[in-house]
Design a protein around this motif. Sequence first.
Motif, short mmCIF file in Angstrom:
data_model
loop_
_atom_site.label_atom_id
_atom_site.label_comp_id
_atom_site.label_asym_id
_atom_site.label_seq_id
_atom_site.Cartn_x
_atom_site.Cartn_y
_atom_site.Cartn_z
N LYS A 150 5.33 -7.34 4.12
CA LYS A 150 4.54 -6.90 5.26
C LYS A 150 3.05 -7.07 5.01
N LYS A 151 2.34 -7.43 6.07
CA LYS A 151 0.88 -7.55 6.01
C LYS A 151 0.27 -6.19 6.28
N TYR A 152 -0.92 -5.99 5.74
CA TYR A 152 -1.67 -4.75 5.97
C TYR A 152 -3.05 -5.10 6.48
N VAL A 153 -3.53 -4.27 7.41
CA VAL A 153 -4.83 -4.53 8.03
C VAL A 153 -5.80 -3.39 7.68
N CYS A 154 -7.05 -3.76 7.42
CA CYS A 154 -8.09 -2.78 7.15
C CYS A 154 -8.45 -2.10 8.47
N ASP A 155 -8.35 -0.77 8.51
CA ASP A 155 -8.65 -0.03 9.73
C ASP A 155 -10.14 -0.03 10.05
N GLY B 239 2.30 -13.38 -3.53
CA GLY B 239 3.59 -12.70 -3.67
C GLY B 239 3.44 -11.24 -4.11
N THR B 240 2.20 -10.76 -4.24
CA THR B 240 1.97 -9.37 -4.65
C THR B 240 2.02 -8.45 -3.43
N PRO B 241 3.01 -7.54 -3.36
CA PRO B 241 3.08 -6.60 -2.23
C PRO B 241 1.87 -5.67 -2.22
N PHE B 242 1.50 -5.22 -1.04
CA PHE B 242 0.36 -4.31 -0.90
C PHE B 242 0.53 -3.08 -1.79
N GLU B 243 1.74 -2.57 -1.87
CA GLU B 243 2.01 -1.37 -2.66
C GLU B 243 1.70 -1.57 -4.14
N ALA C 285 -0.06 -14.81 0.51
CA ALA C 285 -1.24 -15.53 0.03
C ALA C 285 -1.88 -14.85 -1.18
N GLY C 286 -1.73 -13.52 -1.26
CA GLY C 286 -2.40 -12.78 -2.32
C GLY C 286 -3.91 -12.84 -2.13
N LEU C 287 -4.62 -12.68 -3.21
CA LEU C 287 -6.08 -12.76 -3.18
C LEU C 287 -6.52 -13.33 -4.52
#
Length: 53
Positions: A2-7, A27-31, A17-19
């Motif tokens: 899942k993607k996460y967005v900065c509020d 492949g690194t999950p946000f968690e 894509a990672g960073l």
Amino acid sequence: MKKYVCDVCGWVYDPKAGLPEEGIKPGTPFEDLPDDFVCPDCGAGKDDFSQAD
């Protein structure tokens, strides 16, 4: 994954894509991002992100 967005600014973290420029492999999950991760655009912390739709 899942993607996460900065509020704060709307920047989107895409785990596929990672960073790489920040040392975060694709492949690194946000968690699994470090607790001190901040938005590369505005500096907001992980607590200021929410799951993208």
